[in-house]
Design a protein around this motif. Structure first.
Motif, PDB file in Angstrom:
ATOM      1  N   GLU A  35       0.927  -1.159  -0.103  1.00 45.13           N
ATOM      2  CA  GLU A  35      -0.031  -0.118   0.015  1.00 45.13           C
ATOM      3  C   GLU A  35       0.843   1.373  -0.018  1.00 45.13           C
ATOM      4  N   LEU A  36       2.017   1.267   0.724  1.00 39.00           N
ATOM      5  CA  LEU A  36       2.608   2.555   0.866  1.00 39.00           C
ATOM      6  C   LEU A  36       3.451   2.675  -0.638  1.00 39.00           C
ATOM      7  N   SER A  37       3.660   1.769  -1.495  1.00 40.37           N
ATOM      8  CA  SER A  37       4.325   2.009  -2.591  1.00 40.37           C
ATOM      9  C   SER A  37       3.258   2.120  -3.713  1.00 40.37           C
ATOM     10  N   GLY A  38       1.987   2.361  -3.354  1.00 34.76           N
ATOM     11  CA  GLY A  38       1.013   2.571  -4.413  1.00 34.76           C
ATOM     12  C   GLY A  38       0.521   1.453  -4.960  1.00 34.76           C
ATOM     13  N   GLY A  39       0.966   0.380  -4.467  1.00 35.24           N
ATOM     14  CA  GLY A  39       0.616  -1.052  -5.241  1.00 35.24           C
ATOM     15  C   GLY A  39       1.391  -1.175  -6.099  1.00 35.24           C
ATOM     16  N   HIS A  40       2.657  -0.703  -6.489  1.00 32.77           N
ATOM     17  CA  HIS A  40       3.719  -0.893  -7.301  1.00 32.77           C
ATOM     18  C   HIS A  40       4.706  -2.033  -7.089  1.00 32.77           C
ATOM     19  N   TRP A  41       4.872  -2.245  -5.642  1.00 35.79           N
ATOM     20  CA  TRP A  41       5.823  -2.997  -5.201  1.00 35.79           C
ATOM     21  C   TRP A  41       5.370  -3.774  -4.003  1.00 35.79           C
ATOM     22  N   GLU A  42       5.852  -5.072  -4.184  1.00 33.55           N
ATOM     23  CA  GLU A  42       5.418  -5.978  -2.759  1.00 33.55           C
ATOM     24  C   GLU A  42       6.473  -6.932  -2.656  1.00 33.55           C
ATOM     25  N   PRO A  43       7.184  -6.773  -1.440  1.00 36.07           N
ATOM     26  CA  PRO A  43       8.070  -7.822  -1.138  1.00 36.07           C
ATOM     27  C   PRO A  43       7.610  -9.048  -0.998  1.00 36.07           C
ATOM     28  N   SER A  44       8.221 -10.033  -0.942  1.00 36.00           N
ATOM     29  CA  SER A  44       7.970 -11.425  -1.021  1.00 36.00           C
ATOM     30  C   SER A  44       7.685 -11.703   0.157  1.00 36.00           C
ATOM     31  N   TYR A  45       7.223 -12.736   0.824  1.00 37.38           N
ATOM     32  CA  TYR A  45       7.172 -13.960   1.819  1.00 37.38           C
ATOM     33  C   TYR A  45       8.461 -13.924   2.328  1.00 37.38           C
ATOM     34  N   GLY A  46       9.296 -14.444   1.416  1.00 36.54           N
ATOM     35  CA  GLY A  46      10.547 -15.025   1.682  1.00 36.54           C
ATOM     36  C   GLY A  46      11.613 -13.937   2.118  1.00 36.54           C
ATOM     37  N   SER A  47      11.235 -12.457   1.868  1.00 37.43           N
ATOM     38  CA  SER A  47      11.895 -11.461   2.605  1.00 37.43           C
ATOM     39  C   SER A  47      11.410 -11.024   3.920  1.00 37.43           C
ATOM     40  N   VAL A  48      10.112 -11.012   4.009  1.00 40.22           N
ATOM     41  CA  VAL A  48       9.543 -10.533   5.304  1.00 40.22           C
ATOM     42  C   VAL A  48       9.671 -11.361   6.410  1.00 40.22           C
ATOM     43  N   TYR A  49       9.293 -12.636   6.463  1.00 34.33           N
ATOM     44  CA  TYR A  49       9.387 -13.495   7.465  1.00 34.33           C
ATOM     45  C   TYR A  49      10.810 -13.842   7.854  1.00 34.33           C
ATOM     46  N   PRO A  50      11.987 -13.744   7.144  1.00 29.25           N
ATOM     47  CA  PRO A  50      13.253 -14.074   7.611  1.00 29.25           C
ATOM     48  C   PRO A  50      13.476 -12.756   8.439  1.00 29.25           C
ATOM     49  N   ILE A  51      13.114 -11.669   7.920  1.00 23.53           N
ATOM     50  CA  ILE A  51      13.625 -10.451   8.730  1.00 23.53           C
ATOM     51  C   ILE A  51      12.774 -10.588   9.988  1.00 23.53           C
ATOM     52  N   LEU A  52      11.702 -10.812   9.976  1.00 18.09           N
ATOM     53  CA  LEU A  52      10.965 -10.954  11.446  1.00 18.09           C
ATOM     54  C   LEU A  52      11.570 -12.034  12.580  1.00 18.09           C
ATOM     55  N   TYR A  53      12.127 -13.220  11.789  1.00 16.04           N
ATOM     56  CA  TYR A  53      12.595 -14.193  12.689  1.00 16.04           C
ATOM     57  C   TYR A  53      14.097 -13.625  13.258  1.00 16.04           C
ATOM     58  N   LYS A  54      14.800 -12.927  12.356  1.00 15.83           N
ATOM     59  CA  LYS A  54      16.144 -12.291  12.580  1.00 15.83           C
ATOM     60  C   LYS A  54      15.927 -11.319  13.628  1.00 15.83           C
ATOM     61  N   PHE A  55      14.837 -10.408  13.478  1.00 12.53           N
ATOM     62  CA  PHE A  55      14.385  -9.327  14.485  1.00 12.53           C
ATOM     63  C   PHE A  55      14.460 -10.040  15.851  1.00 12.53           C
TER      64      PHE A  55
END
Length: 173
Positions: A35-55
């Motif tokens: 939504e922040l990108s106006g619908g033009h960019w969507e990161p993958s699950y494969g990028s967000v979940y590893p970030i959460l686990y790293k955090f």
């Protein structure tokens, strides 16, 4: 000049900022970033979940258990996470040139594919094409977004890149 995609660490930074607002789960973060990108960019699950686990591993976020939503893994920013966010804000602040290079680089490639005779791009009869009218529409959208986000009327800047850099006190490197 950037050699590849978005500035390193952008998704991590966005996740930190969004978790600072409120606890969230992975899919919710994906949708918010889209939504922040106006619908033009969507990161993958494969990028967000590893970030959460790293955090979580670094102590920057902790998992919350919710009785009303036991299947969702909510994460909340910790005090250490807020300290990391303060550092990331400064780091991301230094990436404005990288963003400009990405935007301008993609636009240059779009225009080149529309006008350079070395490339024999076959535009479809209907739909998006590499061409002047489509290029003008893209520029118009950028101007409209500028006016919307900065709540101002767009004024052309006639500076050459060198003049702009000198006037703004920045280097072209």
């Amino acid at each position: 000049m950037r050699k590849s995609g978005p500035p390193k660490g952008l998704v991590s930074y966005l996740v930190l900022e969004l978790l600072a607002e409120q606890p969230r789960y992975g899919y919710e973060l994906l949708k918010e970033i889209t939504e922040l990108s106006g619908g033009h960019w969507e990161p993958s699950y494969g990028s967000v979940y590893p970030i959460l686990y790293k955090f979580e591993e670094n102590g920057w976020a902790e998992r919350l258990e919710r009785e009303d939503e036991p299947d969702r893994k909510y994460f909340e920013l910790t005090e250490e996470g807020r300290e990391e966010l303060a550092e990331k804000r400064e780091e991301v602040g230094g990436t404005a040139k990288d963003f400009a290079d990405i935007i301008l680089g993609f636009y240059h490639m779009y225009a080149v594919l529309g006008i350079d005779d070395r490339f024999d791009v076959e535009n479809p009869e209907e739909g998006w094409q590499f061409g002047e009218e489509f290029s003008a529409w893209i520029v118009e959208q950028v101007v409209r977004h500028h006016e919307h986000y900065f709540d101002t009327t767009f004024e052309r800047i006639t500076d050459t890149p060198e003049e702009f850099n000198e006037r703004m006190g920045v280097s072209d490197e």
